[in-house]
Design an enzyme around this catalytic site. Structure first.
Site, short mmCIF file in Angstrom:
data_model
loop_
_atom_site.label_atom_id
_atom_site.label_comp_id
_atom_site.label_asym_id
_atom_site.label_seq_id
_atom_site.Cartn_x
_atom_site.Cartn_y
_atom_site.Cartn_z
N HIS A 8 -1.28 1.21 7.53
CA HIS A 8 -1.86 1.11 6.18
C HIS A 8 -1.79 2.53 5.50
CE1 HIS A 8 -4.28 -0.31 2.84
NE2 HIS A 8 -5.09 0.72 3.08
N CYS A 58 0.83 -1.23 -0.22
CA CYS A 58 -0.08 0.00 -0.08
C CYS A 58 0.70 1.31 -0.06
CB CYS A 58 -0.90 -0.12 1.19
SG CYS A 58 0.06 -0.21 2.70
#
Length: 474
Positions: free
Chosen positions: A424, A113
């Site tokens: 994330h 990510c």
């Protein structure tokens, strides 16, 4: 790595290597390129049932030469609609994004990510895409190494796929070339690829493109990256003890927003970032002395990158720790206060022209002359967004416009979690129509502008790590 064959419908694809150090989603991405069957539609029969995206290869017993069976339908050619018209607002959110013409998401290939969010933010710069399109597959100039050349080609191709695909893109080739050029992004723990720092990925990619996207005719070699993202700084280095003073110049690609207990706004953090203390040898004292460095911007870019310095090395735990403090940032950023006196002088005329142009939209009379620096105090505001993007339509074919020192927010890269090497990353990108898209890997979603300003930190929610601003020019 075991080599298998895959049977799909009436076809058999032999000699497919499985990299068991990467999650099955990478293997599915390979099959997508061969069959056209998107990973979410693939049903691959293995020991114990259907292969899952996050399965552990070591428990599946896949052997060299094994034949696997896949079920799934490939993307079909668009047919005439069988149903009546469907309004965009009635579609699911992810389908609205595609219907409105926005670019696709990127599959997470296993803790990637950090890479996906970086690519989505940089993909929002049309001049960068234009420069990449003109980059040749075969020609390497200015002593560019093969790994840098390959990474530039992979960036260009990935951007092209994002523009053309209506489904999520698997950036497998880009990931492989990134790891070959910068092996730190291939670090593993317990045979699993580790999460990496998005700012490091952003910095390394921008640096690589600055080396490859150069002009052969300029001396020294220069290119679009310097004009698009380069920031020239002039620094006054002063020693109070000895009275020594000198001027230093450097070019950077990012301004740092330093965060402390008295920083509540981006403007305050940038001010801290442009002033620092350092120890170095003093010729007049004959020993090490304390110097103060005060920097000012001497040349502005078309796109201003700001990094929130949220991570620091914590010796007690021997890892990067995160500063969760809330730091507000504006939709419109004015950096006039941070500029050198020479640059301020150059900015006064275009700033007055910009004000006159904006006043004309509202039927107000222009002042007709450049304002003094005093009138330009107050370096940031959340207002004025409606008039920001109309004045400067980026187009390399038109005469170069004058920068004003005023910038509009067009992308935010956020981090959710307590450590740079975990959590994330997500990219939030403003579209040409003014809408914002949250690119959470392969799940793009439409977001409201007020949601973007809530990414300022203060908790465990997504918080801004990198902001990208576009110059308002006249």
């Amino acid at each position: 790595m075991p080599t298998v064959s895959v049977k799909w419908q009436k076809e058999t694809f032999p000699g497919i290597e499985i990299d068991t150090s990467q999650p099955p989603i990478v293997f599915k991405s390979q099959l997508y390129t061969l069959t056209g069957v998107p990973p979410e539609r693939q049903k691959i029969m293995v020991k114990g049932g259907i292969l899952k995206d996050d399965a552990d290869w070591s428990t599946l017993g896949v052997k060299d030469g094994q034949k696997l069976m896949m079920i799934g339908t490939a993307d079909e050619i668009v047919k005439a609609p069988e149903k009546g018209p469907v309004f965009v607002e009635d579609l699911p959110e992810e389908e609205q994004v595609v219907a409105l013409g926005h670019s696709s998401g990127l599959y997470n290939l296993g803790n990637t990510c950090y890479m996906n969010s970086t690519l989505q933010c940089l993909h929002s710069v049309p001049e960068l895409k234009s420069a990449l399109l003109s980059y040749s597959d075969n020609v390497r100039g200015n002593g560019v190494d093969q790994a840098s050349h390959n990474l530039t080609v992979a960036t260009r191709n990935t951007f092209g796929e994002l523009d053309q695909s209506v489904r999520p893109v698997a950036p497998l080739l880009f990931l492989q070339t990134l790891r070959k050029k910068y092996p730190q992004f291939a670090q593993q723990q317990n045979n699993v690829y580790m999460q990496q720092d998005a700012e490091e990925c952003w910095t390394q990619l921008v640096y690589t493109l600055s080396q490859t996207l150069t002009s052969e005719t300029s001396e020294p070699p220069a290119g679009p990256m310097k004009e698009l993202f380069g920031i020239d700084l002039v620094s006054r280095v002063h020693c109070a003890e000895s009275g020594e003073e000198s001027l230093e110049r450097e070019s950077v690609y990012t301004l740092k927003c330093h965060i402390s207990h008295d920083v509540n706004h981006l403007h305050e953090g940038l001010k801290h970032g442009l002033k620092s203390e350092l120890e170095k040898a003093s010729p007049s004292l004959g020993r090490t002395a304390l110097y103060t460095r005060e920097s000012r911007i001497d040349e502005l870019p078309r796109y201003l990158t700001v990094q929130f310095v949220r991570f620091f090395w914590k010796r007690e735990s021997n890892q990067k720790a995160k500063i969760l403090r809330k730091v507000d940032y504006p939709l419109e950023l004015d950096v006039y206060d941070f500029c050198s006196d020479e640059l301020k002088q150059k900015l006064q005329a275009p700033r007055q022209m910009l004000r006159d142009a904006e006043n004309a939209k509202f039927g107000l009379k222009g002042q007709g002359k450049a304002s003094s620096s005093k009138e330009n105090e107050g370096s940031s505001s959340n207002a004025g967004e409606s008039s920001s993007m109309d004045i400067d339509k980026a187009d390399s074919s038109v005469p170069k416009k004058q920068l004003t020192g005023i910038y509009d927010l067009i992308a935010v890269l956020t981090h959710k979690g307590r450590s740079a090497d975990s959590g994330h990353y997500v990219g939030w990108v403003k579209q040409d129509d003014g809408k914002w898209i949250e690119f959470d890997d392969d799940n793009p979603s439409i977001r409201k502008e007020e949601e973007i300003l809530k990414l300022s930190g203060g908790g465990d929610w997504h918080m801004a790590y990198i902001c990208l601003y576009k110059a308002r020019a006249i």
